[in-house]
Design an enzyme around this catalytic site. Structure first.
Site, PDB file in Angstrom:
ATOM      1  N   SER A 114      19.651   3.585  -4.775  1.00  0.00           N
ATOM      2  CA  SER A 114      20.466   4.467  -3.986  1.00  0.00           C
ATOM      3  C   SER A 114      20.240   4.333  -2.546  1.00  0.00           C
ATOM      4  O   SER A 114      20.976   3.222  -1.904  1.00  0.00           O
ATOM      5  CB  SER A 114      20.301   5.791  -4.623  1.00  0.00           C
ATOM      6  OG  SER A 114      21.298   6.554  -4.085  1.00  0.00           O
TER       7      SER A 114
ATOM      8  N   LYS B 289      21.541   1.323  -8.085  1.00  0.00           N
ATOM      9  CA  LYS B 289      22.208   2.526  -8.362  1.00  0.00           C
ATOM     10  C   LYS B 289      23.355   2.447  -7.044  1.00  0.00           C
ATOM     11  O   LYS B 289      23.136   3.005  -6.022  1.00  0.00           O
ATOM     12  CB  LYS B 289      21.438   3.753  -8.132  1.00  0.00           C
ATOM     13  CG  LYS B 289      21.956   5.192  -8.376  1.00  0.00           C
ATOM     14  CD  LYS B 289      21.035   6.022  -8.201  1.00  0.00           C
ATOM     15  CE  LYS B 289      21.703   7.448  -8.485  1.00  0.00           C
ATOM     16  NZ  LYS B 289      22.183   7.804  -7.280  1.00  0.00           N
TER      17      LYS B 289
ATOM     18  N   ASP C 161      23.494  -7.310   5.894  1.00  0.00           N
ATOM     19  CA  ASP C 161      24.980  -7.741   5.959  1.00  0.00           C
ATOM     20  C   ASP C 161      25.193  -8.235   7.456  1.00  0.00           C
ATOM     21  O   ASP C 161      25.856  -9.105   7.861  1.00  0.00           O
ATOM     22  CB  ASP C 161      25.881  -6.599   5.735  1.00  0.00           C
ATOM     23  CG  ASP C 161      26.023  -6.442   4.232  1.00  0.00           C
ATOM     24  OD1 ASP C 161      25.811  -7.217   3.560  1.00  0.00           O
ATOM     25  OD2 ASP C 161      26.445  -5.279   4.029  1.00  0.00           O
TER      26      ASP C 161
END
Length: 338
Positions: A290, A315, A301
């Site tokens: 999560s 998740k 990224d």
């Protein structure tokens, strides 16, 4: 003329079809509502055991949320909602484990034990499945019900039926609840590598961002650090807001920390400005879930650091809690992140 007539009949046919579908929808809704009213009337008039309107409404809400077929969506009784709020603030009475429901097994599973807690001291580990809680079948129990059963006043006893991944037998493990204090951030300078700072984030709560910044500032002020190791292993997640705030410490200003997709839109949440600028390694494992996946993904990224470890929990969804008028609440999945 023939084309006009054909167009006219096409429009009329479309309107008739639309009206028919609308009538069908209204009829079906009316039929279902009629059934609901009839059911309530029958229960009030004929049921042997009395049932109040509040109990009926609570039961109806639980049933509606259950129909979402989402293990992370649940109706929270006032006591459960209060417990959730307490947990997000950092202390509670319980066993010291985080749980989840992996997609591949659909079973209640230990995501991570908290160091030094009754669960950790009893040898319960990430990946263990919880089959029973005080004799109740917990294999398909929703997460919040399971958590509420495991929490309780310090000094009270609860027994878990645990099956480890490589075992066939369920072990009965008696545990005594304690006050669980969760410092979400802990840090130190590595003895063998005095120019490296090591920081562990165990979960994301309301204080995580501030704790992280203070910890890193204190470590780097006292030592000449050439790099930072950020440990997100066995971090089950927590507050989305805290994850985005923490991500902003590593992501350059104006770059997205996370993209969220809900029913209305796709939205980017941008970094307010990078405040921790050190060569970075992030440790992850299957217990990283999560909010910790959001942070790790943001760092990857923008190439702010290197991820080391194994595949995370997976998740990729976000829950929101909505308070109801009587102290209860519903927690439902409202978005996914990209």
């Amino acid at each position: 003329m023939a084309k006009r007539r054909e167009f006219f009949f096409g429009v009329v046919s479309g309107l008739v079809l639309a009206a028919g579908l609308l009538f069908l929808m209204v009829s079906l809704n009316t039929w279902h509502l009629g059934n609901a009213f009839k059911g309530v009337s029958l229960i009030k008039a004929r049921a042997l055991e009395p049932l109040g309107i509040r109990q009926m409404v609570d039961g109806a809400l639980k049933g509606i949320v259950h129909e979402l077929n989402d293990p992370y969506s649940v109706y929270l009784e006032p006591e459960e909602f209060q417990s959730l709020q307490t947990h997000m603030k950092g202390t509670y009475g319980g066993l010291g484990i985080y749980v989840g429901v992996p997609e591949e097994t659909k079973r209640l599973t230990v995501m991570a034990p908290i160091k030094g807690t009754p669960a950790a001291k009893a040898g319960i580990k990430s990946g263990d499945e919880i089959w029973e809680i005080d004799g109740k079948d917990a294999r398909e129990m929703d997460i919040d019900t399971a958590v509420s059963l495991m929490k309780g006043p310090a000094g009270t006893k609860v027994t878990l039926g645990i099956r480890s991944p490589n075992e066939k037998q369920v072990r009965q493990i008696p545990l005594i609840r304690e006050i669980i204090e969760i410092p979400s951030v802990e840090g130190k300078i590595l003895e063998q590598y005095p120019d490296l700072a090591y920081v562990n984030i165990s979960m994301f709560n309301d204080m995580t961002g501030e704790e992280l910044l203070n910890t890193v500032t204190e470590l780097t002020k006292k030592n000449r650090c050439r790099g930072l190791i950020l440990d997100l292993r066995n971090n089950p997640g927590g507050s989305l807001k805290a994850a985005m705030e923490t991500g902003g410490f590593f992501v350059p200003k104006g770059e997205p920390v996370v993209w969220l997709v809900d029913k209305q839109r796709t939205q980017a949440f941008l970094s307010a400005g990078r405040s921790i600028d050190l060569p970075l390694v992030v440790l992850i494992n299957k217990g990283s879930a999560s909010a910790s996946e959001i942070l790790a993904g943001a760092i990857k990224d923008v190439q702010a650091g290197t991820l080391v470890g194994e595949n995370t929990f997976g998740k990729g969804i976000v829950q929101s809690v909505f308070k109801l008028g009587d102290g209860a609440a519903i927690k439902i999945t409202t978005a996914k992140y990209l």
